[in-house]
Design a protein around this motif. Structure first.
Motif, mmCIF file in Angstrom:
data_model
loop_
_atom_site.group_PDB
_atom_site.id
_atom_site.type_symbol
_atom_site.label_atom_id
_atom_site.label_comp_id
_atom_site.label_asym_id
_atom_site.label_seq_id
_atom_site.Cartn_x
_atom_site.Cartn_y
_atom_site.Cartn_z
ATOM 1 N N ILE A 49 0.741 -1.438 -0.132
ATOM 2 C CA ILE A 49 -0.523 -0.343 0.327
ATOM 3 C C ILE A 49 0.971 1.580 -0.554
ATOM 4 O O ILE A 49 0.590 2.571 -1.082
ATOM 5 C CB ILE A 49 -1.093 0.147 1.178
ATOM 6 N N ALA A 50 2.086 0.982 0.802
ATOM 7 C CA ALA A 50 3.340 2.552 0.550
ATOM 8 C C ALA A 50 3.210 2.588 -0.413
ATOM 9 O O ALA A 50 3.051 3.671 -0.968
ATOM 10 C CB ALA A 50 3.947 2.143 2.214
ATOM 11 N N SER A 51 4.248 1.506 -1.168
ATOM 12 C CA SER A 51 4.506 1.578 -2.981
ATOM 13 C C SER A 51 3.307 2.795 -3.717
ATOM 14 O O SER A 51 3.946 3.754 -4.028
ATOM 15 C CB SER A 51 4.701 0.072 -3.395
ATOM 16 N N ILE A 52 2.007 2.211 -3.435
ATOM 17 C CA ILE A 52 1.079 2.963 -4.207
ATOM 18 C C ILE A 52 1.142 4.494 -3.646
ATOM 19 O O ILE A 52 0.635 5.082 -4.413
ATOM 20 C CB ILE A 52 -0.525 1.896 -4.456
ATOM 21 N N VAL A 53 0.307 4.283 -2.539
ATOM 22 C CA VAL A 53 0.240 6.136 -2.074
ATOM 23 C C VAL A 53 1.286 6.714 -2.268
ATOM 24 O O VAL A 53 1.268 8.119 -2.694
ATOM 25 C CB VAL A 53 0.162 5.531 -0.807
ATOM 26 N N PHE A 54 2.729 6.336 -1.754
ATOM 27 C CA PHE A 54 3.626 7.059 -2.097
ATOM 28 C C PHE A 54 3.989 7.592 -3.837
ATOM 29 O O PHE A 54 4.446 8.819 -3.851
ATOM 30 C CB PHE A 54 5.346 6.739 -1.788
ATOM 31 N N VAL A 55 4.023 6.839 -4.896
ATOM 32 C CA VAL A 55 3.814 7.035 -6.366
ATOM 33 C C VAL A 55 3.114 8.212 -6.051
ATOM 34 O O VAL A 55 3.403 9.559 -7.626
ATOM 35 C CB VAL A 55 4.727 5.607 -6.814
ATOM 36 N N LEU A 56 1.802 7.750 -5.707
ATOM 37 C CA LEU A 56 0.773 8.367 -6.344
ATOM 38 C C LEU A 56 0.841 10.225 -6.020
ATOM 39 O O LEU A 56 0.356 11.239 -6.339
ATOM 40 C CB LEU A 56 -0.284 8.400 -5.979
ATOM 41 N N TRP A 57 0.807 9.941 -4.368
ATOM 42 C CA TRP A 57 0.269 11.358 -4.121
ATOM 43 C C TRP A 57 1.536 11.809 -2.909
ATOM 44 O O TRP A 57 1.937 12.633 -2.456
ATOM 45 C CB TRP A 57 -0.738 12.160 -3.781
ATOM 46 N N GLY A 58 2.603 10.865 -2.113
ATOM 47 C CA GLY A 58 3.504 10.451 -1.151
ATOM 48 C C GLY A 58 4.282 11.388 -1.625
ATOM 49 O O GLY A 58 4.638 13.039 -0.809
ATOM 50 N N TRP A 59 5.142 11.085 -2.397
ATOM 51 C CA TRP A 59 6.017 12.261 -2.510
ATOM 52 C C TRP A 59 5.652 13.750 -3.266
ATOM 53 O O TRP A 59 6.984 14.050 -2.590
ATOM 54 C CB TRP A 59 7.082 11.905 -3.956
ATOM 55 N N SER A 60 5.382 13.793 -3.841
ATOM 56 C CA SER A 60 4.350 15.541 -3.856
ATOM 57 C C SER A 60 3.982 16.194 -2.315
ATOM 58 O O SER A 60 4.740 16.836 -2.480
ATOM 59 C CB SER A 60 3.598 14.643 -5.023
ATOM 60 N N GLU A 61 3.160 15.258 -1.921
ATOM 61 C CA GLU A 61 3.010 15.714 -0.545
ATOM 62 C C GLU A 61 4.512 15.926 0.633
ATOM 63 O O GLU A 61 4.112 17.148 0.765
ATOM 64 C CB GLU A 61 1.554 15.153 0.127
ATOM 65 N N GLY A 62 5.029 15.361 0.327
ATOM 66 C CA GLY A 62 6.448 15.375 1.781
ATOM 67 C C GLY A 62 7.759 15.914 1.397
ATOM 68 O O GLY A 62 7.717 17.249 1.824
ATOM 69 N N TRP A 63 7.909 16.036 -0.558
ATOM 70 C CA TRP A 63 8.780 16.645 -0.820
ATOM 71 C C TRP A 63 8.857 17.221 -2.252
ATOM 72 O O TRP A 63 9.638 18.214 -2.595
ATOM 73 C CB TRP A 63 9.468 15.414 -1.638
ATOM 74 N N GLY A 64 7.396 17.715 -1.930
ATOM 75 C CA GLY A 64 7.242 18.969 -3.857
ATOM 76 C C GLY A 64 6.770 19.973 -2.786
ATOM 77 O O GLY A 64 6.856 20.650 -2.045
ATOM 78 N N ALA A 65 6.370 21.015 -4.232
ATOM 79 C CA ALA A 65 6.501 22.309 -4.265
ATOM 80 C C ALA A 65 4.940 22.905 -3.712
ATOM 81 O O ALA A 65 3.676 21.296 -3.880
ATOM 82 C CB ALA A 65 6.789 22.726 -5.392
ATOM 83 N N ASP A 66 4.245 23.323 -3.096
ATOM 84 C CA ASP A 66 2.844 23.910 -3.196
ATOM 85 C C ASP A 66 2.009 24.650 -4.589
ATOM 86 O O ASP A 66 0.998 24.573 -4.465
ATOM 87 C CB ASP A 66 2.847 24.852 -1.951
ATOM 88 N N GLY A 67 3.053 24.461 -5.553
ATOM 89 C CA GLY A 67 1.599 24.524 -6.510
ATOM 90 C C GLY A 67 2.462 25.700 -7.336
ATOM 91 O O GLY A 67 2.222 26.183 -8.779
ATOM 92 N N ALA A 68 2.819 26.129 -6.603
ATOM 93 C CA ALA A 68 4.087 27.877 -6.869
ATOM 94 C C ALA A 68 5.178 27.441 -6.504
ATOM 95 O O ALA A 68 5.790 29.091 -6.966
ATOM 96 C CB ALA A 68 2.795 28.544 -5.999
ATOM 97 N N GLY A 69 5.888 26.477 -6.580
ATOM 98 C CA GLY A 69 7.135 26.530 -6.581
ATOM 99 C C GLY A 69 7.887 26.616 -5.129
ATOM 100 O O GLY A 69 9.177 26.611 -4.674
ATOM 101 N N ASN A 70 7.215 26.484 -4.294
ATOM 102 C CA ASN A 70 7.452 27.141 -2.936
ATOM 103 C C ASN A 70 7.355 26.060 -1.986
ATOM 104 O O ASN A 70 6.110 25.484 -1.785
ATOM 105 C CB ASN A 70 6.490 27.982 -2.477
ATOM 106 N N ALA A 71 8.857 25.559 -2.060
ATOM 107 C CA ALA A 71 7.938 24.074 -0.459
ATOM 108 C C ALA A 71 8.142 24.389 0.945
ATOM 109 O O ALA A 71 8.275 23.852 1.800
ATOM 110 C CB ALA A 71 8.979 22.759 -1.245
ATOM 111 N N ASN A 72 8.776 25.930 1.055
ATOM 112 C CA ASN A 72 8.814 25.899 2.158
ATOM 113 C C ASN A 72 8.019 26.879 2.886
ATOM 114 O O ASN A 72 7.083 27.519 2.372
ATOM 115 C CB ASN A 72 10.938 27.377 2.898
ATOM 116 N N GLY A 73 8.198 26.231 4.116
ATOM 117 C CA GLY A 73 6.888 27.019 5.474
ATOM 118 C C GLY A 73 5.878 26.552 5.148
ATOM 119 O O GLY A 73 4.958 26.439 6.104
ATOM 120 N N LYS A 74 5.884 25.263 4.804
ATOM 121 C CA LYS A 74 3.815 25.009 4.472
ATOM 122 C C LYS A 74 4.331 23.479 5.796
ATOM 123 O O LYS A 74 5.237 22.920 5.682
ATOM 124 C CB LYS A 74 3.913 24.906 3.387
ATOM 125 N N LEU A 75 3.057 23.061 5.832
ATOM 126 C CA LEU A 75 3.027 21.633 7.242
ATOM 127 C C LEU A 75 3.326 20.472 6.493
ATOM 128 O O LEU A 75 3.314 20.245 6.629
ATOM 129 C CB LEU A 75 1.374 22.297 8.035
#
Length: 424
Positions: A49-75
């Motif tokens: 389960i973790a493998s599928i979840v990580f590829v679909l949205w986990g990497w984005s949620e944990g290591w990605g930007a907020d959609g505007a190119g800014n990864a800092n300062g967000k929960l």
């Protein structure tokens, strides 16, 4: 750089092995014979389960930007910004997969707290929800440029907060919400196969070198200069490899000494548990301490965890396989001791209190630990209660007594009837 990618392939495979089969064997041997398959299945299902979840949205949620190119300062980052690794180059997949294995083993660790009594379907619902609400936000705050790290720069080389405190507090919450096993603590549920547990502990120790040593992060200067890259790689991997080894040895010995003093025997289960306690404690500290510091971290963790596992009987907490006593306590010990014994001579280069660095590092470590405890403690409680009053967590009392393997999987780990026939 080609050599580095080969190194990361090996490190990633080692961390994968930590969940399946190492953790599955370690936990499986500690359960009853009629529960071992279910215990091992919880590790395997967690990884799937973790493998599928990580590829679909986990990497984005944990290591990605907020959609505007800014990864800092967000929960947490935007889970849909890089859905399905959209925009991630295949040359970076190895680092993504390395982090995926961390997410998988973290949630699998929690399962040990609720062994022998949980429906596999309930566990399968818990895993993706917990990863989404607890693991990825903590990873983002500690490693992914999130709100916490933008205010307090805690040292967590390979997961003291993200993995072990995170899993430890979650396991404790689940054990409280789900409740005690039938007959506990009146009936002692002894490990059915300590050979499996010892093999699992050995494989965990071996795989942990991928976990810790593979977590090296290079500076921008070293990435642009092959000589600096080589120098940092050789120095840092050597330090983390040795620190991981020496702390684990110290923890195992300390646990056995405490056992010998308190119970009169030094047991194989104690040795296996001490190994894991040492690995847990040195995980955040392996890049921050000297060899002397590593021995201190390991010895304190081994002794304190050995004492902590017995407290569950006093508090009435049926933490089946001592997730709280080993991972929560060990994770806290390793994370907080960084504030005392970290040194500039180590790869991360920060002096702690005992090296003249004052209270700054200890403050940052304490805030990171507290943040993890509060965030995951609150959200895990909400998730656990929601599952309890919807689909339900537990198998029936009859199934628990007769054996969860037969109830949940229609299988038995050992053909006892045939064995009795042969003996007859």
């Amino acid at each position: 750089m080609d050599g580095y990618y080969a190194f990361m392939l090996v490190a990633t495979a080692l961390v994968l092995m930590m969940t399946v089969p190492a953790l599955a064997l370690f936990y499986g041997g500690m359960t009853r014979s009629k529960s071992v398959l279910n215990m091992m299945m919880m590790s395997f299902v967690s990884f799937g389960i973790a493998s599928i979840v990580f590829v679909l949205w986990g990497w984005s949620e944990g290591w990605g930007a907020d959609g505007a190119g800014n990864a800092n300062g967000k929960l947490f980052a935007n889970p849909f910004h890089m859905w399905g690794l959209d925009g991630v180059s295949s040359s970076n997949f190895i680092y993504v997969l390395f982090q995926l294995t961390f997410a998988a083993i973290t949630v699998a660790l929690i399962s040990g707290a609720v062994a022998d009594r949980v429906k596999l379907s309930a566990w399968a619902v818990f895993v993706p929800v917990w990863l989404t609400l607890c693991y990825f936000p903590i990873a983002h705050n500690v490693w992914g440029g999130g709100w916490l790290s933008s205010h307090w720069v805690a040292q967590d080389y390979a997961g003291g907060t993200v993995v072990h405190i995170n899993a430890g507090i979650a396991g404790g919450i689940l054990a409280l919400v789900i409740g005690k096993r039938v007959g506990w603590p009146r009936e002692v549920n002894r490990p059915h196969n300590l050979t499996l547990t010892m093999i699992g502990a050995g494989l965990l120790w071996f795989g942990w070198y991928g976990f810790n040593v593979g977590s090296i992060v290079f500076t921008s200067d070293s990435l642009s200069d092959p000589k600096k890259f080589s120098a940092q790689f050789m120095s840092e991997t050597g330090a983390t490899f040795m620190n991981t080894t020496i702390a684990t040895a110290a923890a195992m010995l300390a646990w056995l000494v405490v056992e010998r003093i308190t119970h009169g025997k030094a047991t194989s289960l104690g040795a296996a548990s001490g190994i894991v306690a040492g690995l847990v404690a040195i995980t955040p500290a392996c890049g921050s301490v000297s060899l002397t510091g590593a021995i201190i971290v390991g010895a304190i963790a081994g002794g304190l965890c050995a004492l902590a596992v017995g407290l569950k009987y006093k508090f009435g907490l049926d933490d089946s396989l001592d997730v709280v006593g080993v991972h929560l306590v060990g994770g806290l010990v390793g994370t907080l001791l960084i504030g005392f014994v970290s040194t500039k001579s180590a790869p991360l280069g920060v002096d702690g209190l005992f090296y003249g660095g004052g209270l700054t590092s200890l403050g940052h470590q304490s805030i990171a630990a507290l943040f993890t405890l509060v965030w995951t403690g609150v959200l895990t409680t909400i998730i656990a209660v929601a599952i309890k009053y919807t689909i339900g967590w537990r198998v029936s009392a009859e199934a628990e007594v007769d054996g969860i393997d037969a109830d949940q999987h229609g299988e038995s780990a050992y053909d006892l009837a045939q064995a009795k026939g042969l003996l007859a």
